[in-house]
Design an enzyme around this catalytic site. Sequence first.
Site, PDB file in Angstrom:
ATOM      1  N   CYS A  57      -6.284   7.122  10.597  1.00  0.00           N
ATOM      2  CA  CYS A  57      -5.123   6.403  10.061  1.00  0.00           C
ATOM      3  C   CYS A  57      -3.988   7.323   9.599  1.00  0.00           C
ATOM      4  O   CYS A  57      -2.824   6.926   9.614  1.00  0.00           O
ATOM      5  CB  CYS A  57      -5.560   5.493   8.919  1.00  0.00           C
ATOM      6  SG  CYS A  57      -6.745   6.243   7.809  1.00  0.00           S
ATOM      7  N   HIS A  84      -0.869   4.522   3.338  1.00  0.00           N
ATOM      8  CA  HIS A  84      -1.024   5.957   3.108  1.00  0.00           C
ATOM      9  C   HIS A  84       0.357   6.620   3.106  1.00  0.00           C
ATOM     10  O   HIS A  84       1.257   6.201   3.837  1.00  0.00           O
ATOM     11  CB  HIS A  84      -1.843   6.609   4.223  1.00  0.00           C
ATOM     12  CG  HIS A  84      -3.280   6.203   4.267  1.00  0.00           C
ATOM     13  ND1 HIS A  84      -3.895   5.451   3.283  1.00  0.00           N
ATOM     14  CD2 HIS A  84      -4.246   6.477   5.186  1.00  0.00           C
ATOM     15  CE1 HIS A  84      -5.171   5.281   3.609  1.00  0.00           C
ATOM     16  NE2 HIS A  84      -5.403   5.885   4.756  1.00  0.00           N
TER      17      HIS A  84
END
Length: 348
Positions: free
Chosen positions: A138, A253
């Site tokens: 990710c 993130h």
Amino acid sequence: MPYTPHDPRAPRIALVGATGAVGETLIRLIEDRAFRYREIHLLASPRSSGRTLHVDGVAHPVSPVDTFDFADADLAFFSAGTDVSRKWAPEAAARGALVIDNTNAFRMDPRTPLVVPQVNADLLARRPASGIVANPNCSTIPLVRLLRPVEDRWGLRKVVVSTYQAASGRGHSGTAELREATRAALADPADAGPQAEFRPTLAFNVVPFIDELLDSGFTMEEQKMLQESRKILDLPHLDVTTTCVRVPVLNSHSEAAWVECDDSVDRAELVARLGALPEVTVHDREVPGAFPTPRTVTEADHVHVGRVRVSPHDPRGFWLWVVADNLRIGAALNALQIAEELVARGTL
Ligand SMILES: NC(=O)c1ccc[n+]([C@@H]2O[C@H](COP(=O)([O-])OP(=O)(O)OC[C@H]3O[C@@H](n4cnc5c(N)ncnc54)[C@H](OP(=O)(O)O)[C@@H]3O)[C@@H](O)[C@H]2O)c1
């Protein structure tokens, strides 16, 4: 109409890990992006037997993966952990399903392409030898999308990254634990709360440790960013070094990336090139110093960039601040965009 039960060209889909954070996000994206399918089979562990989930307004039962015959699927998304993929993805491929795998199980397998459609979609022109297409980590996905045009224009020498990774990277149990530990610490600062997913506690804390520790002293998460960036960008000697940190954020993130190039970089040209990329928003394009944050970005399907700073001492180096939704861009959206490309190219 995405659900086209009588269209023989629309694939039959199996969704392994349908009840998880990535699986549920994938279901919403299949609906939102009107991905065409003829059948959809929702699979999880025996714990979810008896559950029903809706896709495009139709109720579907959730079945255990080990009772499913993958001959009944043309396309299988796997988001149920590395062990489940190792066990069932090769079986699914052998039974004729084309697998898109969200786990770490096959990313570095030479017979398996590791794909970010905005970077290396050409690898989807033919069916992979393993029958599996791997979805990268990710944090790697947004980074390589930004590095590709930098390599093409200025040449990449070195990339140094610190990540600030959200609790949802550990799925539903990660976000649940952050909420519970935060409540516990607010009631009693000495109470660390539950620590099954994050140790030490993530509440009012930052933890520079994700995944397992390797002999090198780096973590597996840090090693993934190096190896996967090299494979996706097809730069086997690229120097990428990372510190991966879990932070008390529910979702999305962030990354601070220092990038060193062969040639001097002009900030205006860099901002223009990044801003011209598909599904990328540069926040300090017009207002220097503007920046995205996990709580304030509105386009969840964009990679967000800000704080673009070329070094005044050596213009071959610059900083980027990057924010991207790990469940969407870092997992489910990338997987679905791979599927869309496979359909568009007639590979599926
Ligand atoms: N979260 C992220 O940002 C992210 C990003 C990239 C990749 N990934 C990868 O995607 C995968 C899923 O992550 P997640 O965040 O969605 O986790 P999650 O919320 O914990 O969901 C896990 C899913 O896997 C299923 N599952 C677990 N054990 C199983 C078994 N033995 N057999 C069949 N199904 C099983 C669960 O089903 P039950 O509900 O029945 O337990 C659930 O559907 C992981 O491999 C993760 O590394 C996650």
